[in-house]
Design a protein around this motif. Structure first.
Motif, short mmCIF file in Angstrom:
data_model
loop_
_atom_site.label_atom_id
_atom_site.label_comp_id
_atom_site.label_asym_id
_atom_site.label_seq_id
_atom_site.Cartn_x
_atom_site.Cartn_y
_atom_site.Cartn_z
N VAL A 98 38.73 31.48 112.58
CA VAL A 98 39.20 31.03 111.25
C VAL A 98 39.47 29.53 111.27
CG1 VAL A 98 41.01 31.29 109.50
CG2 VAL A 98 40.15 33.29 110.70
N ILE A 139 37.87 26.59 108.96
CA ILE A 139 38.68 25.62 108.19
C ILE A 139 38.17 24.21 108.48
CG2 ILE A 139 40.99 24.61 107.96
CD1 ILE A 139 42.07 27.48 108.66
N GLN A 199 50.09 30.10 111.18
CA GLN A 199 49.01 31.02 110.78
C GLN A 199 49.45 32.48 110.75
OE1 GLN A 199 46.79 33.25 112.51
NE2 GLN A 199 47.63 33.08 114.57
N TYR A 218 48.64 24.73 112.27
CA TYR A 218 47.95 26.02 112.11
C TYR A 218 48.51 27.05 113.09
CZ TYR A 218 44.20 29.49 112.24
OH TYR A 218 43.50 30.67 112.21
N VAL A 224 43.87 33.02 104.68
CA VAL A 224 44.36 32.05 105.69
C VAL A 224 43.52 30.77 105.60
CG1 VAL A 224 44.59 31.59 108.18
CG2 VAL A 224 45.26 33.81 107.26
N GLN A 225 42.22 30.95 105.54
CA GLN A 225 41.31 29.80 105.45
C GLN A 225 41.61 28.97 104.20
OE1 GLN A 225 37.17 30.93 105.93
NE2 GLN A 225 36.52 29.06 104.89
N HIS A 251 45.77 20.99 103.83
CA HIS A 251 45.17 19.71 104.21
C HIS A 251 44.95 18.83 102.99
CE1 HIS A 251 42.30 16.88 106.01
NE2 HIS A 251 42.85 17.21 107.14
N ARG A 252 44.50 19.45 101.90
CA ARG A 252 44.21 18.70 100.68
C ARG A 252 45.47 18.18 100.00
NH1 ARG A 252 39.75 22.76 98.31
NH2 ARG A 252 37.97 22.00 99.47
N PHE A 274 45.06 27.01 104.46
CA PHE A 274 45.12 25.82 105.31
C PHE A 274 44.22 24.69 104.81
CE2 PHE A 274 47.27 28.83 108.01
CZ PHE A 274 48.30 28.04 108.52
N VAL A 275 43.15 25.03 104.12
CA VAL A 275 42.34 23.98 103.48
C VAL A 275 43.18 23.33 102.38
CG1 VAL A 275 40.32 23.57 102.01
CG2 VAL A 275 40.09 24.99 104.05
#
Lengths: 99, 192
Positions: free
Chosen positions: A31, A35, B26, B22, B47-48, B55-56, B51-52
């Motif tokens: 995962v 990402i 996570q 993470y 989850v993906q 970051h943004r 976390f994206v």
């Protein structure tokens, strides 16, 4: 004290199970790689749309087209009805004039 | 390193800091997502997404709440977005099946199959729970997941949901009552 029947016990067990999902409490390591892939694409200015987005856009375009065809069809039927009414009225008037 | 410093490093593009972030959070995000979806595949997708998003929008974190609360909020929002998307896909499944390939097909009803330790009974139970939970309104579902799955207090859940503790208590009661009702129906149908 009232004894719980089989159904009540089953329901309570299910609710307890819902509170404690049996899946492991960690996401797979891959995962994090996924990402980073998404972040890298964004950082490199890679704005090429994905196939999934392309399909969605196609679906939306088809829906808009179908809606437009529907509206045009409905408008044409409405217009035809108006023309027919006018013609009938005109003929009637003409006939009346004859008399 | 404070939470703000950690986020600053992430904003600067420090990958080590992001990996550390993470690793630290996570499991929290995954557990919450599992509470919504009851399957590995969808939970990992959440989850993906979370976390994206972190970051943004790391620069938007205002320190008014804790980092954990902020992360819970993002997780709840992403999970609800995904649930809404799945419901809309289900509604238009006849159309999407034309365009969709086998790999991306809707997986809502597929219980976790990648988890080797889970027995068949557990899989069946997860499926039933998911079916019953799907009938709950979003707010009831969120209150249930945060307090029952994540074991957060009513106050913490209220802060995440931007409401009062009393409202959360009420939502949990209604969620449990509705779950009992839905599970009762499922039980009756299975006996027929």
């Amino acid at each position: 004290m009232k004894m719980k029947n089989e159904k009540e016990i089953w329901v309570e067990n299910m609710i307890r199970h819902a509170s404690k999902p049996s899946s492991t409490s960690n996401a797979q390591e891959s995962v994090l790689n996924k990402i980073y892939n998404v972040l890298d694409k964004a950082e490199n200015g890679n704005n090429i749309i994905s196939f999934k987005q392309f399909k969605l856009a196609g679906l939306v375009a088809m829906l808009i087209l179908a809606l437009n065809i529907g509206i045009i069809g409905f408008t044409m039927i409405q217009k035809n009805n108006k023309i027919e009414n006018t013609t009938t009225y005109g003929l009637n008037t003409y006939n009346l004039d004859l008399y | 390193m404070t939470e703000k410093e950690l986020l600053n490093k992430i904003i600067e593009g420090d990958r080590k800091a992001f990996t550390g972030f993470y690793d630290k959070f996570q499991s929290q995000v995954f557990r919450t997502a599992i509470g919504y979806f009851h399957n590995h595949y969808d939970a990992e997708e959440v989850v993906q997404d979370v976390f994206v998003e972190v970051h943004r929008s790391a620069s938007k974190f205002d320190n008014k709440s804790s980092l954990s609360t902020w992360l819970y909020r993002i997780t709840v929002n992403k999970s609800i977005d995904k649930l809404r998307f799945q419901k809309s896909v289900k509604r238009f499944s006849f159309l999407s099946s034309i365009f969709s390939d086998e790999e991306n097909r809707f997986r809502e009803d597929i219980p976790d199959s990648t988890n080797h330790g889970i027995q068949a009974d557990n899989k069946e139970s997860e499926k039933i729970i998911h079916q019953a939970m799907n009938r709950l309104p979003e707010t009831q579902r969120t209150a249930f997941v945060l307090t029952q799955v994540e074991d957060l207090s009513g106050k913490e859940a209220a802060e995440i949901m931007k409401t009062t503790s009393k409202a959360v208590e009420s939502l949990i009661q209604r969620a449990k009552a509705n779950l009992r009702k839905e599970l009762g129906k499922i039980y009756d149908n299975r006996r027929k």
